[in-house]
Design an enzyme around this catalytic site. Sequence first.
Site, PDB file in Angstrom:
ATOM      1  N   ASP A  33      -6.065   0.981  -8.694  1.00  0.00           N
ATOM      2  CA  ASP A  33      -5.078   1.465  -7.724  1.00  0.00           C
ATOM      3  C   ASP A  33      -3.677   1.506  -8.324  1.00  0.00           C
ATOM      4  O   ASP A  33      -3.374   0.828  -9.298  1.00  0.00           O
ATOM      5  CB  ASP A  33      -5.032   0.519  -6.516  1.00  0.00           C
ATOM      6  CG  ASP A  33      -6.277   0.613  -5.643  1.00  0.00           C
ATOM      7  OD1 ASP A  33      -7.239   1.295  -6.043  1.00  0.00           O
ATOM      8  OD2 ASP A  33      -6.275  -0.016  -4.567  1.00  0.00           O
ATOM      9  N   HIS A  84      -4.104   7.500  -2.860  1.00  0.00           N
ATOM     10  CA  HIS A  84      -3.644   6.168  -2.436  1.00  0.00           C
ATOM     11  C   HIS A  84      -2.279   6.305  -1.755  1.00  0.00           C
ATOM     12  O   HIS A  84      -1.439   5.416  -1.875  1.00  0.00           O
ATOM     13  CB  HIS A  84      -3.579   5.270  -3.675  1.00  0.00           C
ATOM     14  CG  HIS A  84      -3.486   3.803  -3.391  1.00  0.00           C
ATOM     15  ND1 HIS A  84      -4.224   3.160  -2.425  1.00  0.00           N
ATOM     16  CD2 HIS A  84      -2.720   2.822  -3.971  1.00  0.00           C
ATOM     17  CE1 HIS A  84      -3.923   1.862  -2.424  1.00  0.00           C
ATOM     18  NE2 HIS A  84      -3.013   1.642  -3.349  1.00  0.00           N
ATOM     19  N   HIS A  88       2.976   4.657  -1.142  1.00  0.00           N
ATOM     20  CA  HIS A  88       2.451   3.297  -0.993  1.00  0.00           C
ATOM     21  C   HIS A  88       3.045   2.508   0.164  1.00  0.00           C
ATOM     22  O   HIS A  88       3.249   1.299   0.071  1.00  0.00           O
ATOM     23  CB  HIS A  88       2.616   2.516  -2.306  1.00  0.00           C
ATOM     24  CG  HIS A  88       1.549   1.477  -2.513  1.00  0.00           C
ATOM     25  ND1 HIS A  88       1.710   0.175  -2.105  1.00  0.00           N
ATOM     26  CD2 HIS A  88       0.317   1.552  -3.036  1.00  0.00           C
ATOM     27  CE1 HIS A  88       0.609  -0.500  -2.410  1.00  0.00           C
ATOM     28  NE2 HIS A  88      -0.263   0.320  -2.968  1.00  0.00           N
ATOM     29  N   HIS A 175      -5.897  -3.015 -10.476  1.00  0.00           N
ATOM     30  CA  HIS A 175      -4.667  -2.217 -10.406  1.00  0.00           C
ATOM     31  C   HIS A 175      -4.244  -1.897 -11.837  1.00  0.00           C
ATOM     32  O   HIS A 175      -3.972  -2.836 -12.605  1.00  0.00           O
ATOM     33  CB  HIS A 175      -3.544  -2.996  -9.728  1.00  0.00           C
ATOM     34  CG  HIS A 175      -3.814  -3.296  -8.277  1.00  0.00           C
ATOM     35  ND1 HIS A 175      -4.650  -4.307  -7.877  1.00  0.00           N
ATOM     36  CD2 HIS A 175      -3.372  -2.686  -7.151  1.00  0.00           C
ATOM     37  CE1 HIS A 175      -4.699  -4.312  -6.533  1.00  0.00           C
ATOM     38  NE2 HIS A 175      -3.942  -3.345  -6.083  1.00  0.00           N
TER      39      HIS A 175
HETATM   40 ZN    ZN Z   1      -2.065  -0.178  -3.776  1.00  0.00          ZN
END
Ligand code: ZN
Length: 243
Positions: A33, A84, A88, A175
């Site tokens: 991510d 995503h 954010h 991530h």
């Molecule tokens: Zn995230």
Amino acid sequence: MNPQSLLSAAVRKVLGSLTHVVTTDAVLSLTFDDGPDAENTPKVLALLEKYEARGTFFVVGKSAAGHLDLVRRMVAGGHAIGIHSWDHRAFPGLPSRERRRQIRECERALQPYVGHLFRPPYGEQTVMSRLEAFMMGYEVVGWNLNSGDWFEPQSSVMGKYLLEMVSPGGIVLFHDTLYDKGVPAHGVDPEHTAWPDRQAMLDALETVLDRLSGSYRFVTVPELLQAGRPRRSFWFKPSLTTA
Ligand SMILES: [Zn+2]
């Protein structure tokens, strides 16, 4: 299938979030991510390439817009790309129109490489935001194994935990960068600052790839869906963001 379980399967398709698939095949989906990021995403891509693994990147539209070269490298490497959001923000605190804009803007930044996978920022969503994602044609992807790489500074702790907990059909959360650098680690405790250095994550990722590549195949989420029966759970979390 009886009418009741048909109904339950339909509801899960609309409102459930994919956490893993049920399979006897030794397949695993590694997901990343918050990228792309000029420094760390190439390191993740190099590791995946070294072990002939494919991953799934849930990218932030605003970052992708400035790094289309990295998005193209993901596609060229056979990796999958999911959305995503644009920048954010936690979805539960946003009005519906803004949530849809977050998805559309990210889609636009990723054209023509975008698929139909979406992971909400922080994994947080409401019933309504999940429904919106369905109406926009998205499968919401959660995970069933969390590396904890946004707060864990020790690669040995992370690597050991992942090797112990991994199972066929799983989806692992990593991530490649942290979009919210230097702020309190979201969802952990307010004293605990997000761990911006990605070296521990990179080392833990290499441990997983090195130890498991003889026994597991690392596939994208769309490939994982072909490998077994999808498990979707009702995954709703209130926003943990106080601002
Ligand atoms: Zn995230």
